[in-house]
Design a protein around this motif. Structure first.
Motif, PDB file in Angstrom:
ATOM      1  N   GLN A  23      40.462  71.244  69.826  1.00  0.00           N
ATOM      2  CA  GLN A  23      40.141  70.397  70.694  1.00  0.00           C
ATOM      3  C   GLN A  23      39.497  71.234  71.901  1.00  0.00           C
ATOM      4  O   GLN A  23      38.511  70.885  72.735  1.00  0.00           O
ATOM      5  N   ASP A  24      40.234  72.449  72.354  1.00  0.00           N
ATOM      6  CA  ASP A  24      39.610  73.300  73.187  1.00  0.00           C
ATOM      7  C   ASP A  24      38.157  73.703  72.912  1.00  0.00           C
ATOM      8  O   ASP A  24      37.307  73.950  73.822  1.00  0.00           O
ATOM      9  N   LEU A  25      38.162  74.247  71.474  1.00  0.00           N
ATOM     10  CA  LEU A  25      36.811  74.570  71.215  1.00  0.00           C
ATOM     11  C   LEU A  25      35.552  73.695  71.276  1.00  0.00           C
ATOM     12  O   LEU A  25      34.655  73.965  71.520  1.00  0.00           O
ATOM     13  N   GLU A  26      36.209  72.544  71.022  1.00  0.00           N
ATOM     14  CA  GLU A  26      35.105  71.400  70.992  1.00  0.00           C
ATOM     15  C   GLU A  26      34.793  71.058  72.302  1.00  0.00           C
ATOM     16  O   GLU A  26      33.547  70.657  72.788  1.00  0.00           O
ATOM     17  N   THR A  29      32.659  73.892  73.715  1.00  0.00           N
ATOM     18  CA  THR A  29      31.073  73.887  72.956  1.00  0.00           C
ATOM     19  C   THR A  29      30.264  72.900  73.602  1.00  0.00           C
ATOM     20  O   THR A  29      28.863  73.114  73.786  1.00  0.00           O
ATOM     21  N   GLN A  30      30.762  71.485  73.810  1.00  0.00           N
ATOM     22  CA  GLN A  30      30.008  70.785  74.531  1.00  0.00           C
ATOM     23  C   GLN A  30      29.408  71.105  75.951  1.00  0.00           C
ATOM     24  O   GLN A  30      28.240  70.881  76.439  1.00  0.00           O
ATOM     25  N   ILE A  31      30.278  72.021  76.757  1.00  0.00           N
ATOM     26  CA  ILE A  31      29.764  72.641  77.765  1.00  0.00           C
ATOM     27  C   ILE A  31      28.581  73.685  77.485  1.00  0.00           C
ATOM     28  O   ILE A  31      27.799  73.681  78.457  1.00  0.00           O
ATOM     29  N   VAL A  32      29.076  74.733  76.594  1.00  0.00           N
ATOM     30  CA  VAL A  32      28.040  75.641  76.404  1.00  0.00           C
ATOM     31  C   VAL A  32      26.663  74.999  75.716  1.00  0.00           C
ATOM     32  O   VAL A  32      25.573  75.466  76.264  1.00  0.00           O
ATOM     33  N   LEU A  33      26.612  74.045  75.054  1.00  0.00           N
ATOM     34  CA  LEU A  33      25.395  73.251  74.750  1.00  0.00           C
ATOM     35  C   LEU A  33      24.859  72.161  75.691  1.00  0.00           C
ATOM     36  O   LEU A  33      23.751  71.900  75.256  1.00  0.00           O
ATOM     37  N   ALA A  34      25.547  72.050  76.711  1.00  0.00           N
ATOM     38  CA  ALA A  34      24.848  70.983  77.625  1.00  0.00           C
ATOM     39  C   ALA A  34      23.746  71.539  78.425  1.00  0.00           C
ATOM     40  O   ALA A  34      23.711  72.879  78.434  1.00  0.00           O
ATOM     41  N   PRO A  35      22.994  70.748  78.709  1.00  0.00           N
ATOM     42  CA  PRO A  35      21.543  71.273  79.467  1.00  0.00           C
ATOM     43  C   PRO A  35      22.128  71.895  80.905  1.00  0.00           C
ATOM     44  O   PRO A  35      22.957  71.520  81.328  1.00  0.00           O
ATOM     45  N   GLN A  43      31.015  76.887  85.085  1.00  0.00           N
ATOM     46  CA  GLN A  43      31.581  75.969  83.845  1.00  0.00           C
ATOM     47  C   GLN A  43      31.212  76.712  82.478  1.00  0.00           C
ATOM     48  O   GLN A  43      31.773  76.888  81.606  1.00  0.00           O
ATOM     49  N   ARG A  44      30.010  77.015  82.379  1.00  0.00           N
ATOM     50  CA  ARG A  44      29.404  77.536  81.302  1.00  0.00           C
ATOM     51  C   ARG A  44      30.132  78.767  81.046  1.00  0.00           C
ATOM     52  O   ARG A  44      30.698  79.107  79.763  1.00  0.00           O
ATOM     53  N   HIS A  45      30.395  79.575  81.986  1.00  0.00           N
ATOM     54  CA  HIS A  45      31.209  81.159  81.684  1.00  0.00           C
ATOM     55  C   HIS A  45      32.401  80.841  81.400  1.00  0.00           C
ATOM     56  O   HIS A  45      32.980  81.541  80.515  1.00  0.00           O
ATOM     57  N   ALA A  46      32.988  79.738  81.904  1.00  0.00           N
ATOM     58  CA  ALA A  46      34.538  79.629  81.546  1.00  0.00           C
ATOM     59  C   ALA A  46      34.619  79.032  79.967  1.00  0.00           C
ATOM     60  O   ALA A  46      35.423  79.545  79.467  1.00  0.00           O
ATOM     61  N   ALA A  47      33.688  78.202  79.668  1.00  0.00           N
ATOM     62  CA  ALA A  47      33.659  77.649  78.398  1.00  0.00           C
ATOM     63  C   ALA A  47      33.208  78.964  77.146  1.00  0.00           C
ATOM     64  O   ALA A  47      34.001  79.011  76.189  1.00  0.00           O
ATOM     65  N   ALA A  49      34.172  82.082  77.658  1.00  0.00           N
ATOM     66  CA  ALA A  49      35.277  82.753  77.580  1.00  0.00           C
ATOM     67  C   ALA A  49      36.397  82.262  76.854  1.00  0.00           C
ATOM     68  O   ALA A  49      37.162  82.925  76.080  1.00  0.00           O
ATOM     69  N   VAL A  50      36.518  80.838  76.517  1.00  0.00           N
ATOM     70  CA  VAL A  50      37.347  80.118  75.754  1.00  0.00           C
ATOM     71  C   VAL A  50      37.106  80.456  74.209  1.00  0.00           C
ATOM     72  O   VAL A  50      37.993  80.646  73.721  1.00  0.00           O
ATOM     73  N   ILE A  51      35.910  80.486  73.985  1.00  0.00           N
ATOM     74  CA  ILE A  51      35.334  80.556  72.715  1.00  0.00           C
ATOM     75  C   ILE A  51      35.588  82.240  72.179  1.00  0.00           C
ATOM     76  O   ILE A  51      36.082  82.409  71.293  1.00  0.00           O
ATOM     77  N   LEU A  52      35.011  83.174  73.170  1.00  0.00           N
ATOM     78  CA  LEU A  52      35.444  84.346  73.067  1.00  0.00           C
ATOM     79  C   LEU A  52      36.945  84.715  72.993  1.00  0.00           C
ATOM     80  O   LEU A  52      37.392  85.633  72.132  1.00  0.00           O
ATOM     81  N   SER A  53      37.787  84.310  73.649  1.00  0.00           N
ATOM     82  CA  SER A  53      39.084  84.442  73.481  1.00  0.00           C
ATOM     83  C   SER A  53      39.823  83.824  72.154  1.00  0.00           C
ATOM     84  O   SER A  53      40.781  84.604  71.693  1.00  0.00           O
ATOM     85  N   PHE A  54      39.136  82.605  71.690  1.00  0.00           N
ATOM     86  CA  PHE A  54      39.678  82.363  70.425  1.00  0.00           C
ATOM     87  C   PHE A  54      39.203  83.280  69.207  1.00  0.00           C
ATOM     88  O   PHE A  54      39.922  83.454  68.273  1.00  0.00           O
ATOM     89  N   ARG A  55      37.966  83.835  69.282  1.00  0.00           N
ATOM     90  CA  ARG A  55      37.673  84.743  68.450  1.00  0.00           C
ATOM     91  C   ARG A  55      38.386  85.980  68.170  1.00  0.00           C
ATOM     92  O   ARG A  55      38.514  86.771  67.431  1.00  0.00           O
TER      93      ARG A  55
END
Length: 516
Positions: A23-26, A29-35, A43-47, A49-55
């Motif tokens: 759910q966190d990744l999804e 992802t919505q934020i990263v891909l948003a216009p 918000q984009r940088h925070a999103a 960071a979530v993805i990079l932390s998961f990796r």
């Protein structure tokens, strides 16, 4: 050994944690891909960071499996596959052989089960599999590529075109990962490690890939023409893989250490395998198979490109695979038997010309003139006749391209390769009987002049008229011909020196008519 339980209904706590990660990744992802007008930069940088932390998650394998099986987001699937790839490399020493094989098997089953995946997701998952195999190349824990070849064989034999294409993607990912090119993954391997893996792969598995391709090509050769849509799809992919094998840059025996991170960028790679390939590449039947396949593939421009590239690479065969000059001459004769028959039986389509020109050039570059002269007289005569005809043909069409100012200059590129081929041939003209190349040189010289001067001696104005461009417009758009066509003029000049008794009076006549 680290053993993790499967994430299923038995372990509710781990399932909940995996679901929360998904759910966190999804959401991220919505934020990263948003216009950009929807979300803020923070918000984009925070999103991100979530993805990079998961990796960077430790031992993420069960969580990743859960996400792969449950998420509907393609981007999350891609990031999950990337996480697995990075984790395997990072935590290799913590994993058992059973863990590694289980993960590899899971990913391949996942690919075959989810056939509607986006191509970039499928390729990332297959790259993860290839990285797993590569990391285990020099490690006893690695199972090698045998299981993967078994899976590929099973998929190809299934008769399901989708599964067959998946098998082709698996082999492509494997070749990409072991090759010395930018297509290998950025998995953090040192250049020394990559090179050792590449050398091992060449010795144990590269030929297996080629033999697999030959098996499929033989099966397709037995099918009636025209091929079905399914057969065309498989043939196109298999030819692409075959081209990649034949364009492989084999590791030299004595390799000097290079700068870390350096990969080959040489666009001209000849086929130079070791002695282990003799029984395959020197087989006359294999060569004839490729010419027969091209006759089936040549009506599709993409397939024809792969097929003619394969022929061009086979024409460049060289190195220790030939035990002596006799073996080299025998191979040349077998190749020319198929090549000359092909040229005599078809009219080249526009997208075939460059590949055929490359094939001519490779033959003359790789095989010395004595090899050609050792063949039956009809072979060499037919070769130079075809060279002459196609050089003149490409020259006229190249002049038309020039008049049209086309961006796609396939005829010009082919023509220049043919001229380079003639340069190679006439450099040894003293080894030929007197006057051997005079008729051919005269025809090419005359054709070049006709295409580049105006009537009554040439057809330049006619070319311009057909193209809808006048001389004044060309003069305004183009650089000086002496600079633009300097390489061509050098080649034509060399041919003119073969026939001075013809070229000098003709040039004098043209000069006189132009200036008097």
């Amino acid at each position: 050994m680290i053993t993790q339980k499967r994430v299923d209904g038995v372990d509710v706590e781990k399932r909940v944690m995996a679901d929360q990660s998904m759910q966190d990744l999804e959401h991220a992802t919505q934020i990263v891909l948003a216009p950009p007008n929807i979300v803020t930069s923070e918000q984009r940088h925070a999103a991100e960071a979530v993805i990079l932390s998961f990796r960077k998650t430790k031992l993420p394998y069960n969580t990743c499996k859960f996400i792969l099986e449950n998420t509907k987001s393609d981007y999350v699937l891609f990031q999950t596959a990337t996480t697995l790839k990075e984790a395997v490399v990072r935590e290799w020493n913590l994993l058992s052989a059973e863990d590694i094989e289980s993960l590899r098997s899971f990913l391949l089953r996942y690919i075959t089960k989810h056939i509607s995946l986006q191509s970039y997701v499928r390729e990332q998952i297959l790259q993860t599999v290839a990285v797993i195999l590569k990391r285990g190349t020099l490690d006893p824990k690695g199972s090698g590529c045998e299981n993967m070849f078994t899976d590929v064989t099973s998929l190809i034999s299934s008769g399901n075109v989708t599964m067959q294409l998946v098998a082709c993607s698996m082999l492509t990912s494997l070749l990409n990962e072991y090759s010395s090119s930018s297509r290998t993954s950025n998995a953090g391997f040192t250049w020394e490690f990559h090179n050792r893996c590449k050398r091992t792969f060449e010795a144990t598995n590269l030929k297996k890939v080629f033999l697999f391709c030959l098996q499929v090509l033989n099966e397709i050769d037995g099918q009636p023409t025209p091929l079905t849509r399914e057969a065309i799809a498989v043939l196109n992919r298999v030819l692409s893989i075959t081209e990649q094998v034949l364009s492989w840059e084999f590791t030299p025996k004595n390799l000097m250490r290079r700068r870390i991170g350096l990969f080959e960028t040489n666009s001209y790679v000849t086929l130079k395998p070791n002695e282990a390939w003799r029984d395959t590449l020197l087989d006359r039947n294999i060569l004839q198979l490729f010419f027969k396949i091209h006759e089936k593939a040549r009506f599709n421009s993409e397939m024809a490109h792969h097929s003619i590239q394969c022929l061009g690479q086979l024409a460049s065969l060289n190195g220790s695979i030939f035990v002596n000059d006799e073996a080299k001459t025998q191979y040349l004769q077998s190749f020319l038997d198929g090549f000359l028959h092909l040229l005599a039986s078809i009219d080249l389509q526009d997208f075939e010309n460059l590949g055929v020109a490359t094939t001519f050039k490779n033959l003359l570059m790789m095989f010395p003139l004595p090899c050609f002269l050792a063949l039956p007289d009809t072979h060499f005569q037919a070769l130079v006749d075809h060279m002459t005809r196609l050089t003149s043909h490409m020259g006229r069409l190249a002049a038309m391209e020039e008049a049209l100012h086309k961006d796609d200059t396939i005829y010009m590129e082919g023509y220049e390769k043919m001229l380079e081929t003639w340069m190679q041939l006439i450099s040894d003209v003293k080894s030929l009987p007197d006057g051997a190349l005079k008729p051919q040189a005269s025809q090419i010289f005359n054709s070049y002049l006709q295409c580049h001067i105006s009537p009554p001696d040439g057809i330049r104005s006619q070319n311009c008229a057909e193209a809808g461009v006048d001389d004044e417009e060309i003069d305004e758009l183009d650089e000086d011909d002496r600079d633009k066509f300097s390489d061509q003029l050098c080649c034509i000049g060399a041919l003119a020196r073969v026939i001075p008794e013809h070229s000098i009076p003709l040039l004098a006549k043209i000069w006189k008519s132009c200036y008097h």
